[in-house]
Design a protein around this motif. Structure first.
Motif, PDB file in Angstrom:
ATOM      1  N   HIS A  82       0.851  -1.187   0.000  1.00 17.97           N
ATOM      2  CA  HIS A  82       0.000   0.000   0.000  1.00 17.97           C
ATOM      3  C   HIS A  82       0.888   1.238   0.000  1.00 17.97           C
ATOM      4  O   HIS A  82       1.813   1.339   0.797  1.00 17.97           O
ATOM      5  N   THR A  84       1.151   5.350   0.465  1.00 20.53           N
ATOM      6  CA  THR A  84       0.388   6.420   1.121  1.00 20.53           C
ATOM      7  C   THR A  84      -0.020   7.491   0.101  1.00 20.53           C
ATOM      8  O   THR A  84      -0.669   8.465   0.456  1.00 20.53           O
ATOM      9  N   TYR A 165     -13.212   9.034   4.391  1.00 21.78           N
ATOM     10  CA  TYR A 165     -12.208   9.605   3.489  1.00 21.78           C
ATOM     11  C   TYR A 165     -12.826  10.664   2.588  1.00 21.78           C
ATOM     12  O   TYR A 165     -12.235  11.729   2.361  1.00 21.78           O
ATOM     13  N   ARG A 168     -13.114  13.698   4.615  1.00 20.95           N
ATOM     14  CA  ARG A 168     -11.791  14.297   4.894  1.00 20.95           C
ATOM     15  C   ARG A 168     -11.256  15.022   3.669  1.00 20.95           C
ATOM     16  O   ARG A 168     -10.640  16.085   3.777  1.00 20.95           O
ATOM     17  N   VAL A 174      -7.326  15.398   5.634  1.00 27.09           N
ATOM     18  CA  VAL A 174      -6.590  14.182   5.239  1.00 27.09           C
ATOM     19  C   VAL A 174      -5.263  14.123   5.975  1.00 27.09           C
ATOM     20  O   VAL A 174      -4.848  13.078   6.478  1.00 27.09           O
ATOM     21  N   LEU A 179      -5.343   9.857  11.643  1.00 26.73           N
ATOM     22  CA  LEU A 179      -6.412   9.525  10.689  1.00 26.73           C
ATOM     23  C   LEU A 179      -5.872   8.698   9.519  1.00 26.73           C
ATOM     24  O   LEU A 179      -6.542   7.799   9.019  1.00 26.73           O
ATOM     25  N   ILE A 180      -4.656   8.991   9.078  1.00 25.83           N
ATOM     26  CA  ILE A 180      -4.073   8.214   7.973  1.00 25.83           C
ATOM     27  C   ILE A 180      -3.788   6.780   8.434  1.00 25.83           C
ATOM     28  O   ILE A 180      -4.069   5.813   7.722  1.00 25.83           O
ATOM     29  N   SER A 183      -7.037   4.902   8.633  1.00 31.17           N
ATOM     30  CA  SER A 183      -7.590   4.692   7.295  1.00 31.17           C
ATOM     31  C   SER A 183      -6.853   3.556   6.583  1.00 31.17           C
ATOM     32  O   SER A 183      -7.469   2.601   6.095  1.00 31.17           O
ATOM     33  N   ILE A 184      -5.530   3.655   6.538  1.00 27.28           N
ATOM     34  CA  ILE A 184      -4.758   2.653   5.790  1.00 27.28           C
ATOM     35  C   ILE A 184      -4.797   1.293   6.492  1.00 27.28           C
ATOM     36  O   ILE A 184      -5.099   0.267   5.886  1.00 27.28           O
ATOM     37  N   LYS A 187      -8.156  -0.487   6.397  1.00 28.22           N
ATOM     38  CA  LYS A 187      -8.369  -1.146   5.089  1.00 28.22           C
ATOM     39  C   LYS A 187      -7.528  -2.415   4.974  1.00 28.22           C
ATOM     40  O   LYS A 187      -7.994  -3.442   4.518  1.00 28.22           O
ATOM     41  N   PHE A 207       1.515  13.244   1.435  1.00 25.04           N
ATOM     42  CA  PHE A 207       0.808  13.871   2.546  1.00 25.04           C
ATOM     43  C   PHE A 207       1.787  14.220   3.671  1.00 25.04           C
ATOM     44  O   PHE A 207       1.574  15.166   4.413  1.00 25.04           O
TER      45      PHE A 207
END
Ligand code: URA
Length: 436
Positions: A82, A84, A165, A168, A174, A179-180, A183-184, A187, A207
């Protein structure tokens, strides 16, 4: 529980309990918490941060907000990656076939472009016929047969992240490490993979703007993954300059196809990132050193086996290699083009990735609103990159779009992203560090 009390608590920098976070996220998902209240909480999190316990709770709440995928049939061979998010980041198109050709199973769900960053699913959709919306049964069948399937993220996996998302993205929330992470990792945990390698980017197009922040982000994700019994690593990579020489959708597929076909001239940065990510993935899959796994990844690339895997995947997804090749060879005849010419002599010292991501988006390669239809042929080719010397009048880049009007002003926008130096410049190492 009153939502206002939760916002207040976070506004004062206090720690939220699991129940409060659950109430917030599930209320938002079910529609009982309106966007404006959730936005206020997200903004308070951006300013006040979260403790590691809160981040872990938010991650688990996100992961469990929908279904989870069971990849246990692939045992320890399943491996996910994944990023970012970056500009010109076509690594999945190269890394996934390399790893599948060397014994890993990459059964992967990817995302679409967000803001100035591109998305693998949009790139795959630029391949004639390629289906990104397979049923779970088809996805498993292809993964079992070829060891490789990349599809669009299933709407039933981590639905809380999808809804959060989208909010955001339009509330400037974001860019927050807690929060990142949630989120990642939310998932990734719902996607059920045994091994995970994260490409954590830093620089103008990412980011995280500094390597230090990227390291904090990467380490938090690795710690959560380990706590959930995942084999996980994070590679911190530079995203100050777009990766490779293309930004767009079909143009990035073209570059990936070309690198898989052994044409790596001028693509050293892209190749290094791809081989490093592949090596880390293969090292986890086979339980071998990164050095041995690097050689394995190189062999898969050089032997052409990775290219064969890519073709196999495209065909299994109803895509047409012959139509793709025909489209690639006619590319320049079906798009409008503007050449970006150097206004002076000097060394290119910077190509601001975020600004170029926005330029490509405005050419049609990305979405301005959720419903924008992408122009798969729009994009940018970087003829020169930082470190190169140019003379006045030299070609720096080519800009493409199927709509002539989109090229108006694009050259000026591009030039705002370029810096020059009279002296040669030192290039940063593209790989900053690996965390485990
Ligand atoms: N990518 C994600 O999937 N989530 C974020 O919050 C940021 C980048």
């Amino acid at each position: 529980m009153r939502f206002c009390d939760i916002i207040d608590k976070k506004k004062l920098g206090e720690e939220l309990s699991y129940d409060e976070l659950y109430f917030a996220v599930n209320g938002f998902l079910e529609g009982t918490v309106p966007d404006y209240q959730m936005s206020a909480l997200l903004m308070a999190i951006c300013f006040m941060g979260m403790t590691d316990r809160e981040i872990a709770d938010l991650t688990m709440i996100t992961a469990k907000s929908g279904q989870t995928l069971d990849l246990s049939r692939f045992g320890t061979r399943s491996v996910d990656k994944h990023s970012t998010g970056g500009v010109g980041d076509k690594t999945t198109l190269i890394v996934a076939p390399i790893v599948a050709a060397a014994g890993g199973v990459v059964a992967k769900m990817s995302g679409r472009g967000l803001g100035h960053t591109g998305g693998t699913v949009d790139k795959l959709e630029s391949i004639p016929g390629y289906r990104v919306d397979l049923t779970t049964e088809e996805f498993f069948e292809i993964s079992e047969k070829t060891g490789l399937s990349v599809i669009s993220a299933n709407k039933d996996l981590a639905p809380a992240d999808k809804k959060l998302y989208a909010l955001r993205d339009v509330t400037s929330t974001v860019n927050s490490i807690p929060l990142i992470v949630a989120s990642i990792m939310g998932k990734k945990l719902s996607a059920g993979c045994h091994n995970i390698v994260l490409d954590v980017k830093y620089g103008s197009g990412a980011f995280m703007k500094t390597p230090e922040d990227a390291e904090i982000l990467g380490q938090k994700m690795v710690d959560i993954g380990k706590a959930c019994k995942k084999n996980i690593r994070a590679v911190i990579t530079d995203m100050d300059v777009p990766l490779g020489r293309t930004i767009g959708n079909l143009s990035e597929v073209q570059e990936a196809y070309s690198l898989l076909g052994g044409h790596d001239e001028g693509l050293e940065d892209l190749k290094t990132v791809c081989l490093t990510l592949s090596a880390n993935m293969l090292s986890l899959v086979h339980g071998i050193s990164v050095k041995s796994a690097y050689t394995m990844a190189e062999n898969a690339l050089v032997s052409g086996k990775a290219l064969e895997k890519f073709k196999e995947m495209v065909m299994a997804h109803s895509g047409s290699i012959s139509k793709l090749e025909e489209l690639l060879s006619n590319y320049s005849t079906v798009v409008e083009t503007t050449n970006v010419i150097s206004p002076k002599d000097g060394y290119i010292s910077a190509l601001d990735a975020e600004a170029l991501g926005i330029t490509a988006l405005n050419l049609g390669a990305g979405r301005l609103t959720k419903d924008t239809k992408i122009d798969y042929l729009a994009g940018i080719t970087l003829v020169k990159k930082p470190g190169d010397f140019v003379k006045k009048g030299d070609l720096i880049a080519k800009l493409y779009s199927t709509q002539k009007t989109k090229l108006i002003g694009a050259e000026d926008a591009f030039m705002k992203a370029v810096s020059f130096s009279e002296k040669p410049i030192n290039l940063r190492n593209i790989i900053y560090k690996t965390l485990s």
